[in-house]
Write an enzyme that holds these catalytic residues in place. Sequence first.
Site, short mmCIF file in Angstrom:
data_model
loop_
_atom_site.label_atom_id
_atom_site.label_comp_id
_atom_site.label_asym_id
_atom_site.label_seq_id
_atom_site.Cartn_x
_atom_site.Cartn_y
_atom_site.Cartn_z
N LEU A 1 -0.50 0.37 0.31
CA LEU A 1 0.67 1.21 0.46
C LEU A 1 0.19 2.64 0.63
CD1 LEU A 1 3.14 -0.08 -2.31
CD2 LEU A 1 3.20 -0.59 0.12
N ASP A 2 0.81 3.38 1.52
CA ASP A 2 0.48 4.79 1.65
C ASP A 2 0.66 5.49 0.31
OD1 ASP A 2 0.06 4.40 4.34
OD2 ASP A 2 2.07 5.05 4.92
N ARG A 3 -0.08 6.56 0.11
CA ARG A 3 -0.03 7.26 -1.17
C ARG A 3 1.39 7.68 -1.54
NH1 ARG A 3 -0.56 12.52 -3.11
NH2 ARG A 3 -0.78 13.43 -1.05
N THR B 1 4.17 6.22 -0.57
CA THR B 1 5.09 5.08 -0.61
C THR B 1 5.07 4.45 -2.00
OG1 THR B 1 4.66 4.65 1.73
CG2 THR B 1 5.67 2.88 0.47
#
Length: 524
Positions: free
Chosen positions: A252-254, A256
Site C-alpha cells: 500500500l502506498d505510504r 493509503t
Amino acid sequence: MWLDRRGWLRVLGHWRYDLRRPSFTRTWSGDKGPMAETVSTQVGTEGGLRASHQQNGDAGGDAKVELSPGPPKPAGREVEPAPVGRERVVPPPKKRRTGVSFGDEHFAETSYYFEGGLRKVRPYYFDFRTYCKGRWVGHSLLHVFSTEFRAQPLAYYEAAVRAGRLQLNEKPVQDLNIVLKDNDFLRNTVHRHEPPVTAEPIRLLAENEDVVVVDKPSSIPVHPCGRFRHNTVIFILGKEHQLKELHPLHRLDRLTSGVLMFAKTAAVSERIHEQVRDRQLEKEYVCRVEGEFPTEEVTCKEPILVVSYKVGVCRVDPRGKPCETVFQRLSYNGQSSVVRCRPLTGRTHQIRVHLQFLGHPILNDPIYNSVAWGPSRGRGGYIPKTNEELLRDLVAEHQAKQSLDVLDLCEGDLSPGLTDSTAPSSELGKDDLEELAAAAQKMEEVAEAAPQELDTIALASEKAVETDVMNQETDPLCAECRLVRQDPLPQDLVMFLHALRYKGPGFEYFSPMPAWAQDDWQKD
C-alpha cells in the site's frame, strides 16, 4: 577438477576457481599463519582465461599476486600501513544471511515517543553498509561521495573521516583519496532522523498460523524505505506486537490506509503470490474525490507509464502498461464524492492516476491533485509540459512546503535538474561547515584522550563529555540537528484512499469505513 558445495571449481590440488568471481585462489600454511594468494583473471575475446595486467587502475606487466596475512585486526584509531611493494589487501566478502528479516538488534536501535498526535522516532546512529559497486572500482572515495552521495557537502565527509565515522574493511578511513577495489566493504555511520507519522495505532484485524492482517493507518510506510526505518509497519509490528520476520503479500502506498496482509512463512507467501498472479484475488478500495462523480459504473482502461521511479510519479500514456479499474459512486455531498474502486490490475498508483485522468482526483492527493500538472490537473491526460518540467514543478512545490517525504525524497536525492533555487535548502553554509569540522576534530581529540587521561579528567567534565559524545539525540556533525522543522498536522498525513476489502480463495478481510467516507462528512 570438480565443483565443491560453495560453487568453487577445484583445479590441480589446492587451486580453486570461483565461478561467481573471476579469480583463482590457492591456500597454504606457513610459519606466519594462513596465507592466501589470488591471481585475478578475465575472460578474453577468445573465450579463454588470462591474467589481468591492470587491477584497480594500477598498470603492470605481470599478473599480480596479493598476500594477505591472516584475519584482519580489530578496528582501531591507527591503521597499520601496508608494506612497501604490496597492494592494499581486500578481505573476502562476508557470507550474507539471506531470507532473515529484521530482529531484536534492529528494533533496539532507538525508541518512539508521541507528541501532538504524531509518532516520532528519537534520532539515532545508524551504519549504512555496502560492498563496493562495480562502477566505483578504480575511483577514490572522494570521487564516489562527490558524484553519487550528494546528500552532504564534501566538507561533511572530510569531517566524518576525522571523527572516525567512515570505515573501509572495518578500519577507519584516513584519506578520502584512497582508491576502491572490488569487494571493498564500506561502513558510513550517520546520525539518522526520521519524519513523524500519525500516532494512530496499527490495529490487528486477524491472525492465524499463516497470516497477519492489519488495518494500516495513513502516512506509515509498509517497510523501510528512504528516510523511514522505525516509523514503518514492519518495525512497529516487531517492536510493539512481537510480530517478526513477516512477508508482505502486497503493498500500500505510504499515504493509503486499510487492509494490509503479511504471510508468516515463505511458503504461505509464495502460495498467495501465485493466487495474485492467477488473478484470484479481489481488492476493493474506497476514496473521496473532487466533484460529482457519475452515478453509473465507470471503467477506465487507460495505460499507465512510470514517469520517474525515483520520484514516484506516473501518468496516463499510450506507451504505458495496460491496466483496468472499475469505479462506482457511493455518495455525493454537494462538493465531493465517495467512490468504490476495484483495480483489476496492479500498476503503481493505478487508482490515483485513473481518477486524475477522469477529472476527479482524490480530494487531498498531494501528487495527482497538484497544480504542477497544469490548469486541468491532468484531466483527459492533458499535461502541457514535458516529463522533466512536470517533475521539476512537483519537486519545487513540495520542497517549498518542506514535504519532500510525500515524494519519498530528501534534499540529497535532488539532482540539479530537479531543484528550485528559490526553495529553502538544508545545505550548510561555509561558516557552518567550518564549525562542523571543528566539532568533529574535538570529538576525535576526546576519543583519543579518554583512555590516556582518564585519571586526570575531573568527574564533572567526564560526565559532560559522556553526555555530549554518547547522547544519540544530538550530534555535532549532523546538519539535520541544526534545522528546525515544523511538524505536520495529523490531518495533513491522511489521504482519502482506503483499502476496504481483500478477498481470495478461502479468506476475506474487511477494514472499517473511515470517517471521511461517511455520507454526511464535510470538509473542515
